[in-house]
Design a protein around this motif. Structure first.
Motif, mmCIF file in Angstrom:
data_model
loop_
_atom_site.group_PDB
_atom_site.id
_atom_site.type_symbol
_atom_site.label_atom_id
_atom_site.label_comp_id
_atom_site.label_asym_id
_atom_site.label_seq_id
_atom_site.Cartn_x
_atom_site.Cartn_y
_atom_site.Cartn_z
ATOM 1 N N CYS A 64 0.833 -1.206 0.000
ATOM 2 C CA CYS A 64 0.000 0.000 0.000
ATOM 3 C C CYS A 64 0.864 1.252 0.000
ATOM 4 C CB CYS A 64 -0.968 -0.018 1.176
ATOM 5 S SG CYS A 64 -0.214 -0.274 2.769
ATOM 6 N N ASN A 65 0.203 2.349 -0.287
ATOM 7 C CA ASN A 65 0.836 3.658 -0.304
ATOM 8 C C ASN A 65 0.174 4.542 0.747
ATOM 9 O OD1 ASN A 65 2.481 3.105 -2.654
ATOM 10 N ND2 ASN A 65 0.564 3.182 -3.806
ATOM 11 N N ILE A 66 0.971 5.396 1.355
ATOM 12 C CA ILE A 66 0.430 6.389 2.274
ATOM 13 C C ILE A 66 -0.012 7.565 1.418
ATOM 14 C CG2 ILE A 66 0.942 7.920 4.209
ATOM 15 C CD1 ILE A 66 3.143 5.834 5.001
ATOM 16 N N ILE A 67 -1.314 7.869 1.436
ATOM 17 C CA ILE A 67 -1.819 8.931 0.565
ATOM 18 C C ILE A 67 -2.187 10.194 1.331
ATOM 19 C CG2 ILE A 67 -2.568 7.334 -1.232
ATOM 20 C CD1 ILE A 67 -5.463 7.768 -0.183
ATOM 21 N N ASP A 68 -2.240 10.121 2.664
ATOM 22 C CA ASP A 68 -2.538 11.304 3.469
ATOM 23 C C ASP A 68 -2.124 11.031 4.908
ATOM 24 O OD1 ASP A 68 -3.410 13.876 4.048
ATOM 25 O OD2 ASP A 68 -5.547 13.405 3.916
ATOM 26 N N PHE A 69 -1.898 12.083 5.653
ATOM 27 C CA PHE A 69 -1.601 11.937 7.081
ATOM 28 C C PHE A 69 -1.974 13.213 7.805
ATOM 29 C CE2 PHE A 69 2.254 13.333 4.979
ATOM 30 C CZ PHE A 69 2.677 14.395 5.755
ATOM 31 N N ASN A 70 -2.290 13.067 9.089
ATOM 32 C CA ASN A 70 -2.664 14.198 9.935
ATOM 33 C C ASN A 70 -2.168 13.940 11.345
ATOM 34 O OD1 ASN A 70 -4.508 15.764 8.119
ATOM 35 N ND2 ASN A 70 -5.570 13.803 8.107
ATOM 36 N N GLN A 71 -1.790 15.018 12.026
ATOM 37 C CA GLN A 71 -1.474 14.902 13.439
ATOM 38 C C GLN A 71 -2.773 15.068 14.207
ATOM 39 O OE1 GLN A 71 1.556 17.520 14.880
ATOM 40 N NE2 GLN A 71 1.583 16.565 16.906
ATOM 41 N N LEU A 72 -3.049 14.136 15.107
ATOM 42 C CA LEU A 72 -4.278 14.172 15.886
ATOM 43 C C LEU A 72 -4.094 15.016 17.146
ATOM 44 C CD1 LEU A 72 -5.250 10.401 15.514
ATOM 45 C CD2 LEU A 72 -6.071 12.343 14.164
ATOM 46 N N ALA A 73 -5.179 15.325 17.819
ATOM 47 C CA ALA A 73 -5.157 16.187 19.007
ATOM 48 C C ALA A 73 -4.253 15.630 20.109
ATOM 49 C CB ALA A 73 -6.572 16.394 19.540
ATOM 50 N N ASP A 74 -4.148 14.296 20.187
ATOM 51 C CA ASP A 74 -3.304 13.683 21.223
ATOM 52 C C ASP A 74 -1.856 13.492 20.768
ATOM 53 O OD1 ASP A 74 -3.597 11.632 19.404
ATOM 54 O OD2 ASP A 74 -4.410 10.181 20.837
ATOM 55 N N ASN A 75 -1.467 14.167 19.683
ATOM 56 C CA ASN A 75 -0.123 14.120 19.110
ATOM 57 C C ASN A 75 0.251 12.786 18.470
ATOM 58 O OD1 ASN A 75 0.616 16.801 19.486
ATOM 59 N ND2 ASN A 75 1.252 16.411 21.600
ATOM 60 N N THR A 76 -0.719 11.906 18.257
ATOM 61 C CA THR A 76 -0.456 10.703 17.484
ATOM 62 C C THR A 76 -0.675 11.042 16.004
ATOM 63 O OG1 THR A 76 -2.733 9.923 17.729
ATOM 64 C CG2 THR A 76 -1.116 9.128 19.351
ATOM 65 N N LEU A 77 -0.303 10.132 15.156
ATOM 66 C CA LEU A 77 -0.390 10.343 13.715
ATOM 67 C C LEU A 77 -1.513 9.496 13.140
ATOM 68 C CD1 LEU A 77 1.067 11.553 11.164
ATOM 69 C CD2 LEU A 77 2.361 9.407 11.084
ATOM 70 N N SER A 78 -2.290 10.083 12.272
ATOM 71 C CA SER A 78 -3.313 9.361 11.526
ATOM 72 C C SER A 78 -2.840 9.302 10.079
ATOM 73 C CB SER A 78 -4.647 10.117 11.612
ATOM 74 O OG SER A 78 -5.528 9.664 10.605
ATOM 75 N N ILE A 79 -2.791 8.089 9.503
ATOM 76 C CA ILE A 79 -2.411 7.969 8.096
ATOM 77 C C ILE A 79 -3.559 7.320 7.331
ATOM 78 C CG2 ILE A 79 0.070 7.847 8.524
ATOM 79 C CD1 ILE A 79 -0.096 4.803 8.020
ATOM 80 N N VAL A 80 -3.694 7.699 6.081
ATOM 81 C CA VAL A 80 -4.631 7.038 5.174
ATOM 82 C C VAL A 80 -3.778 6.258 4.190
ATOM 83 C CG1 VAL A 80 -6.439 7.322 3.436
ATOM 84 C CG2 VAL A 80 -6.367 8.848 5.422
ATOM 85 N N ILE A 81 -4.028 4.942 4.128
ATOM 86 C CA ILE A 81 -3.288 4.096 3.200
ATOM 87 C C ILE A 81 -4.235 3.576 2.129
ATOM 88 C CG2 ILE A 81 -1.467 3.461 4.818
ATOM 89 C CD1 ILE A 81 -2.929 0.851 5.365
ATOM 90 N N GLU A 82 -3.672 3.352 0.950
ATOM 91 C CA GLU A 82 -4.437 2.810 -0.163
ATOM 92 C C GLU A 82 -3.731 1.556 -0.659
ATOM 93 O OE1 GLU A 82 -6.615 4.636 -3.967
ATOM 94 O OE2 GLU A 82 -4.444 4.926 -4.009
ATOM 95 N N GLY A 83 -4.474 0.455 -0.729
ATOM 96 C CA GLY A 83 -3.915 -0.797 -1.216
ATOM 97 C C GLY A 83 -3.641 -0.728 -2.708
ATOM 98 N N SER A 84 -2.514 -1.329 -3.130
ATOM 99 C CA SER A 84 -2.184 -1.301 -4.555
ATOM 100 C C SER A 84 -1.914 -2.680 -5.149
ATOM 101 C CB SER A 84 -0.985 -0.387 -4.812
ATOM 102 O OG SER A 84 0.154 -0.868 -4.145
ATOM 103 N N GLN A 85 -1.294 -3.590 -4.406
ATOM 104 C CA GLN A 85 -0.895 -4.876 -4.977
ATOM 105 C C GLN A 85 -0.962 -5.965 -3.913
ATOM 106 O OE1 GLN A 85 0.441 -5.715 -8.224
ATOM 107 N NE2 GLN A 85 0.120 -7.756 -7.382
ATOM 108 N N ARG A 86 -1.586 -7.076 -4.260
ATOM 109 C CA ARG A 86 -1.575 -8.213 -3.339
ATOM 110 C C ARG A 86 -0.163 -8.774 -3.252
ATOM 111 N NH1 ARG A 86 -6.027 -12.253 -5.347
ATOM 112 N NH2 ARG A 86 -4.828 -13.553 -3.949
ATOM 113 N N VAL A 87 0.234 -9.184 -2.056
ATOM 114 C CA VAL A 87 1.533 -9.812 -1.848
ATOM 115 C C VAL A 87 1.363 -11.016 -0.921
ATOM 116 C CG1 VAL A 87 2.891 -7.706 -2.225
ATOM 117 C CG2 VAL A 87 2.165 -8.305 0.091
#
Length: 192
Positions: A64-87
């Motif tokens: 998968c690829n990371i297509i977006d990310f945001n820092q959350l209020a608690d200082n953790t990271l939120s990432i949006v991943i998109e699947g591209s190829q079965r492995v």
């Protein structure tokens, strides 16, 4: 096909090619692993967690690829991943910091197919599901409700089933068994 060394993100979920998932990254080892992926040192593979085996996950995974990310209020990271190829995960090793690196072999993705006939109900039901769950729909810039493969893979990601049962369907050569399964499931709920 050549094997690849990949960073391995393990969660209690299934992500397939074309699918998107938002994940909270909180542990230092996961943050370091994501940084290594973003620097281009590794590709990222997403796999469903599996207890009681030599591997920490099922062998069927998705690059998968990371297509977006945001820092959350608690200082953790939120990432949006998109699947591209079965492995297929051939082996995995846990690093000192707790992150996982896997040796993976690319597998054939399901080919796109048009939805036709009685299977159009599956597409319509997925569209309704997204209307009721707008947070999931918001992950996508485009939906492909005309593509049987895309629709069946989205159903596998959201159906409340055990991951092992989902992966039996994922490991089929095409989307036909999944389409049949989802159609029977929808019919059984309509008939009740």
């Amino acid at each position: 096909m050549k094997t690849q060394e990949m960073a391995l993100l393990i969660q209690d979920a299934v992500l397939l090619p074309g699918g998107r998932l938002e994940i909270r990254i909180a542990s230092p080892c996961e943050l370091r692993m994501i940084a290594e992926v973003l620097k281009g040192h590794y590709q990222l593979a997403f796999a469903a967690q599996k207890a009681g085996s030599d591997l920490p996950c099922y062998i069927t995974a998705t690059r998968c690829n990371i297509i977006d990310f945001n820092q959350l209020a608690d200082n953790t990271l939120s990432i949006v991943i998109e699947g591209s190829q079965r492995v297929k995960i051939l082996s995995a090793a846990q690093q000192r910091d707790g992150s996982w690196i896997a040796r993976a072999l690319p597998c054939q993705n399901w080919i796109q197919e048009p939805i036709a006939g009685e299977f159009e109900i599956i597409s319509a039901a997925l569209e309704q599901f997204y209307q009721v769950n707008p947070d999931l729909l918001d992950l996508y810039s485009q939906v492909h409700l005309e593509d049987a493969t895309w629709v069946s893979q989205r159903w596998l990601e959201v159906l409340p089933m055990y991951n092992r049962d989902k992966l039996v369907l994922v490991e089929q050569p095409n989307c036909h068994k999944t389409m049949d399964f989802v159609l029977q499931l929808l019919k059984s709920h309509v008939d009740v």
